[in-house]
Design an enzyme around this catalytic site. Structure first.
Site, mmCIF file in Angstrom:
data_model
loop_
_atom_site.group_PDB
_atom_site.id
_atom_site.type_symbol
_atom_site.label_atom_id
_atom_site.label_comp_id
_atom_site.label_asym_id
_atom_site.label_seq_id
_atom_site.Cartn_x
_atom_site.Cartn_y
_atom_site.Cartn_z
ATOM 1 N N CYS A 30 0.204 3.913 2.628
ATOM 2 C CA CYS A 30 0.648 3.412 3.943
ATOM 3 C C CYS A 30 2.136 3.661 4.130
ATOM 4 O O CYS A 30 2.584 4.129 5.180
ATOM 5 C CB CYS A 30 0.378 1.914 4.085
ATOM 6 S SG CYS A 30 -1.353 1.445 3.940
ATOM 7 N N CYS A 42 0.841 -1.205 0.000
ATOM 8 C CA CYS A 42 0.000 0.000 0.000
ATOM 9 C C CYS A 42 0.870 1.247 0.000
ATOM 10 O O CYS A 42 1.536 1.553 0.994
ATOM 11 C CB CYS A 42 -0.917 -0.059 1.227
ATOM 12 S SG CYS A 42 -1.644 1.509 1.726
#
Ligand SMILES: [Zn+2]
Length: 143
Positions: A73, A70
Site C-alpha cells: 500500500c 501494509c
C-alpha cells in the site's frame, strides 16, 4: 455519526480547510492561499463522510483501500497520487484506511489490501487487487 463536511489540508500552504461534500466538483480553492485545494491530492475519507462525498461527484470515483502497516500500500501511494494529478477534473481519487473504517471494508468485502475500486454513481464497476503502477490506475478510471 455521519457528516458531509471534510477537513482537507491544503497541498500548497498546509492550511486545514472545512469543505462541504457538495462542493467537491467545484474545484474548491484554499481559504488561505486561494490555490486549488484538491489538485493532485487523494481525499482521505471515512465511514462517516464517504457516502456524502461519493454521492456528490458526477465523476467516477477510485477508492484505494489501504492501511499504514501494509508495505505494498505504501509502495503504491505515490503512484496513486500521480494518477490523481493526471486525472484532475476527470475522476475523484479517495483513500480509505481499512483498519479505521470497518463499515466500508465490510460493505465492499475488502479481503486484501491494497484494493482499488471504481465506483460510478456509487455502484462498483471495477475492482483491482494488489499494487499496480500509475498507468493501470489511470486506466481503471478511464473509459
Ligand atoms: Zn492553501
Amino acid at each position: 455519526m455521519t457528516t458531509d463536511t471534510l477537513h482537507v489540508a491544503c497541498p500548497h500552504c498546509g492550511a486545514t480547510n472545512r469543505l462541504p461534500a457538495g462542493r467537491i466538483d467545484e474545484a474548491p480553492a484554499c481559504g488561505r492561499c486561494g490555490k486549488d485545494l484538491l489538485q493532485g491530492q487523494p481525499l482521505e475519507l471515512t465511514d462517516a463522510n464517504f457516502d456524502a462525498v461519493v454521492g456528490a461527484t458526477r465523476h467516477p470515483v477510485l477508492v484505494d483501500f489501504w492501511a499504514p502497516w501494509c508495505g505494498p500500500c505504501r509502495m503504491m501511494a505515490p503512484a496513486f497520487e500521480q494518477a490523481g494529478r493526471q486525472l484532475t477534473g476527470r475522476a475523484l481519487l479517495v483513500k480509505v484506511n481499512s483498519d479505521e473504517n470497518p463499515a466500508l471494508s465490510q460493505r465492499y468485502g475488502i479481503r486484501s489490501i491494497p484494493t482499488l475500486l471504481r465506483l460510478d454513481r456509487g455502484r462498483e464497476t471495477k475492482r483491482q487487487s494488489g499494487a499496480v503502477p500509475v498507468g493501470a490506475i489511470v486506466a481503471l478510471a478511464s473509459g
